[in-house]
Scaffold this motif. Structure first.
Motif, short mmCIF file in Angstrom:
data_model
loop_
_atom_site.label_atom_id
_atom_site.label_comp_id
_atom_site.label_asym_id
_atom_site.label_seq_id
_atom_site.Cartn_x
_atom_site.Cartn_y
_atom_site.Cartn_z
N HIS A 146 -33.08 65.21 17.10
CA HIS A 146 -33.25 66.59 17.18
C HIS A 146 -33.73 67.22 16.10
O HIS A 146 -34.41 68.27 15.77
CB HIS A 146 -31.79 67.26 17.84
CG HIS A 146 -31.59 66.92 19.27
ND1 HIS A 146 -32.41 67.54 20.29
CD2 HIS A 146 -30.73 66.03 19.68
CE1 HIS A 146 -31.58 66.84 21.60
NE2 HIS A 146 -30.80 65.93 21.05
N ARG A 200 -37.20 66.40 15.30
CA ARG A 200 -38.05 67.14 16.07
C ARG A 200 -38.39 68.59 15.33
O ARG A 200 -39.66 68.82 15.20
CB ARG A 200 -37.45 67.56 17.51
CG ARG A 200 -38.21 68.52 18.33
CD ARG A 200 -37.53 68.98 19.49
NE ARG A 200 -38.06 69.95 20.34
CZ ARG A 200 -37.61 70.57 21.29
NH1 ARG A 200 -36.54 70.33 21.60
NH2 ARG A 200 -38.28 71.58 21.97
N ARG A 201 -37.36 69.04 14.83
CA ARG A 201 -37.73 70.26 13.92
C ARG A 201 -38.51 70.15 12.61
O ARG A 201 -39.18 70.89 12.34
CB ARG A 201 -36.15 70.67 13.50
CG ARG A 201 -35.13 71.28 14.76
CD ARG A 201 -35.62 72.61 15.35
NE ARG A 201 -35.95 73.69 14.33
CZ ARG A 201 -35.28 74.26 13.42
NH1 ARG A 201 -33.89 74.13 13.69
NH2 ARG A 201 -35.79 74.98 12.80
N CYS A 218 -40.72 67.83 12.38
CA CYS A 218 -42.24 67.63 12.65
C CYS A 218 -42.70 68.79 13.07
O CYS A 218 -44.13 69.11 12.89
CB CYS A 218 -42.16 66.57 13.92
SG CYS A 218 -41.66 64.77 13.52
N GLU A 219 -42.09 69.95 13.82
CA GLU A 219 -42.87 70.95 14.21
C GLU A 219 -43.15 71.78 13.04
O GLU A 219 -44.04 72.35 12.93
CB GLU A 219 -41.65 71.60 15.05
CG GLU A 219 -41.55 71.18 16.41
CD GLU A 219 -40.61 71.74 17.17
OE1 GLU A 219 -39.62 72.67 16.64
OE2 GLU A 219 -40.47 71.58 18.37
N GLN A 233 -43.34 61.50 18.68
CA GLN A 233 -42.33 60.98 19.84
C GLN A 233 -41.07 61.11 19.51
O GLN A 233 -40.41 60.41 18.55
CB GLN A 233 -42.91 59.55 20.12
CG GLN A 233 -44.19 59.25 20.59
CD GLN A 233 -44.63 57.99 20.92
OE1 GLN A 233 -44.34 56.89 20.00
NE2 GLN A 233 -45.55 57.83 21.94
N PHE A 234 -40.49 62.43 19.61
CA PHE A 234 -39.43 62.66 19.02
C PHE A 234 -38.17 61.58 19.21
O PHE A 234 -37.42 61.23 18.28
CB PHE A 234 -38.92 64.14 19.26
CG PHE A 234 -39.91 65.25 18.81
CD1 PHE A 234 -40.47 65.32 17.81
CD2 PHE A 234 -40.30 66.00 20.10
CE1 PHE A 234 -41.38 66.33 17.58
CE2 PHE A 234 -41.54 66.90 19.70
CZ PHE A 234 -41.81 67.20 18.56
N TRP A 235 -38.05 61.14 20.60
CA TRP A 235 -36.79 60.55 20.82
C TRP A 235 -36.71 59.23 20.42
O TRP A 235 -35.82 58.70 20.61
CB TRP A 235 -36.51 61.02 22.29
CG TRP A 235 -36.78 62.36 22.95
CD1 TRP A 235 -37.64 62.79 23.62
CD2 TRP A 235 -35.97 63.52 22.52
NE1 TRP A 235 -37.79 64.19 23.62
CE2 TRP A 235 -36.66 64.52 22.86
CE3 TRP A 235 -35.10 63.52 21.23
CZ2 TRP A 235 -36.24 65.97 22.60
CZ3 TRP A 235 -34.50 64.80 21.30
CH2 TRP A 235 -35.09 66.01 21.73
N ARG A 253 -38.13 58.54 17.45
CA ARG A 253 -38.22 58.98 16.17
C ARG A 253 -39.31 58.38 15.76
O ARG A 253 -39.18 57.61 14.54
CB ARG A 253 -36.89 58.55 15.25
CG ARG A 253 -35.70 59.66 15.93
CD ARG A 253 -34.59 59.05 14.94
NE ARG A 253 -34.06 57.77 15.54
CZ ARG A 253 -33.03 57.31 14.95
NH1 ARG A 253 -32.13 58.14 13.92
NH2 ARG A 253 -32.27 56.15 15.28
N GLY A 306 -35.80 74.72 21.51
CA GLY A 306 -36.14 74.26 20.10
C GLY A 306 -36.09 75.58 19.04
O GLY A 306 -35.46 76.61 19.49
#
Length: 541
Positions: free
Chosen positions: A4, A7-8, A10-11, A92-94, A96, A202
């Motif tokens: 998680h 993900r933050r 990468c965004e 591909q967040f999950w 990593r 998100g």
């Protein structure tokens, strides 16, 4: 780094990555890959700490440099990636993973691609970086060819009615990461539902947890606020600047831990020597007991000498009894003998053994004193060890953020270089003369801080840093400046102006006198008070 939080990151990083050109690619430490990027008129360093237990991805403001020759894997990455720009990004967040589509020509001709092929650079937080070649659509594809193209993750999120069952079958739900499951276990159901909805949507703040009284020592970073049970004794801080907060967390969680591991590796020979000295001292204790037993036989020899008249000249026995004047109860002294020799020969052998034992004890004491002195020096070189840190969001005990400075004085330190330790624990090195200044610069790492008195001759001083991103406290900067001033043309003044620069920006002048250097970039200048007594307090004995 939890998925998680990844993900933050990468965004927030996507606008900075797309369109940037890869200028350099190097391994700044074990498992730490650094991509030097140029885009939008600014240089940045994207750092990937790939590891199965404690991976992390961050941007570094301070330049991180490689300290060793590149491996074959790094050379291959350079061959194809350096000189290209990032055309697209697929996270591909999950899993990593971060896929970077590279476009343009590589700097080296050997990195050219066949017509129609696409090149992807995969940054995997668990496995590291790898290259993947994508053939044009319709071309014959091998078994290892990359799918066309990599697809972003589209996982399912459990609703409120499914959450409890999903926690029991978490392998089917990638979004239920280990760190998230640990937090949900300490929450009531309504709070669990609210947290899951926030993560699904998100955005939001990033949370850092640091040691009480030491805000620079970050123990954990999270995309959600940790329950009180998981942050006991830690101070919480939050903010929306994901890149700045992850960089700050990486200073402790990545760079600090790598520096601590490096110091531990450098300390191994010293620790082995300390164990060796301990074993030698144990052998000396054993030898001392043996020698004392030999010297104690002198009393038996004296007793035999006083009572030789009792036996014939060639008398032999396994033991004899003689009056013991030292015994208060009147019991006789029983003396064990060697029956192969007569009693007079046994007496002479006992005198000889006692003499040898006394001489051995005299020779043993200097050896023991030398070993004890060496052991004390080794312990001082090792310094104080840090304690294990409590478990936080990762569920495992964190390691210290690295000693504030290199605690171990290099064994190969030149004689013309003097060592000091600041009150904050940083190792300070100072040249004793011009050749010492020259040797000092050869010992410097690129991220070390180099000092010199402005406007005239003087000693060079080096502040050793665990890594290029490590902050140096104000007190250490002042003390290092004072050491430079007290051995310079300003040593008799009340204060001196000191130049500070990173060692990578200081170069020796070819053909000039030893110790003459050129500074390509000055980090800072400051006025420091001259205290001649400071070096006596900081000198490393």
């Amino acid at each position: 780094m939890d998925a998680h939080l990844f993900r933050r990151f990468c965004e927030a990083a996507e606008p900075l990555l797309v369109g940037s050109r890869i200028e350099k690619l190097q391994e700044a430490g074990p498992g730490l890959l650094v991509l030097s990027l140029y885009g939008n008129g600014q240089k940045r360093q994207l750092c990937l700490r790939h590891d199965r237990k404690e991976p992390f991805c961050f941007f570094a403001a301070s330049r991180l440099t490689a300290g060793a020759a590149p491996s074959a894997a790094i050379m291959r990455l350079r061959k194809y990636a350096v000189g290209r720009r990032i055309a697209a990004l697929v996270p591909q967040f999950w899993q990593r993973r971060l896929w970077l589509l590279l476009a343009g020509n590589a700097e080296k001709e050997g990195g050219a691609l066949p017509a129609g092929f696409a090149l992807w650079l995969l940054l995997d937080l668990r496995e590291g970086a790898s290259l993947h070649f994508q053939p044009p659509e319709g071309a014959e594809r091998g078994a290892s060819a990359l799918p066309l193209p990599p697809e972003p993750d589209a996982p399912q999120w459990p609703g409120p009615a499914q959450l409890q069952d999903a926690l029991g079958h978490w392998r089917d739900w990638p979004v239920l990461t280990p760190a998230l499951r640990r937090s949900l276990a300490h929450m009531e159901e309504p709070d669990q539902w609210a947290l899951m909805e926030d993560l699904r949507a998100g955005g939001g703040d990033v949370f850092l947890y640091s040691q009480t009284g030491a805000p620079d020592v970050v123990r954990a970073a999270s995309a959600w606020p940790l329950p009180p049970e998981l942050r006991a004794g830690l101070v919480e801080e939050s903010g929306e600047d994901v890149l700045a907060l992850t960089e700050r967390a990486a200073a402790s969680l990545v760079l600090g831990r790598l520096a601590a591991a490096g110091e531990a590796e450098r300390a191994k020979p010293v620790q082995r020597r300390l164990r060796k000295v301990g074993k030698l001292l144990e052998k000396l204790d054993e030898e001392e007991r043996r020698l004392k037993a030999m010297t104690s036989r002198q009393a038996d020899a004296l007793a035999l000498s006083a009572n030789l008249w009792r036996w014939q000249a060639d008398a032999r026995a396994e033991w004899v009894e003689v009056p013991d004047e030292t015994s208060g109860d009147g019991e006789p002294r029983r003396i064990r003998l060697d029956a192969r020799h007569d009693i007079r020969a046994n007496m002479e052998r006992l005198f000889h053994a006692a003499k040898r034992g006394k001489r051995g004890l005299e020779m043993l004491e200097p050896r023991r004193a030398a070993l004890l002195e060496e052991a004390a020096g080794v312990r001082q070189a090792l310094g104080e060890g840090g304690e294990a840190l409590p478990a936080a969001a990762g569920g495992e005990a964190a390691t210290p953020a690295a000693p504030v400075g290199a605690r171990i004085i290099p064994r190969e330190l030149p004689k013309r270089v003097q060592a000091f330790v600041s009150e904050d624990g940083f190792l300070l090195l100072r040249g004793r003369d011009a050749r010492g200044n020259q040797a000092l610069l050869r010992k410097a790492a690129p991220g070390d801080i180099w000092l010199h008195a402005e406007g005239g001759p003087g000693a060079h001083v080096l502040i050793r840093r665990a890594h290029a991103g490590q902050e140096v406290p104000e007190r250490t900067l002042q003390q290092a400046g004072c050491l430079a001033a007290s051995k310079s043309w300003r040593r008799d003044a009340a204060s001196a102006r000191i130049l500070y620069a990173e060692a990578r920006h200081v170069r020796p002048l070819r053909g000039a006198a030893p110790g003459t250097v050129r500074m390509d970039k000055i980090l800072a200048t400051r006025e420091v008070a001259v205290d001649p007594e400071l070096e006596n307090r900081l000198v490393h004995s």
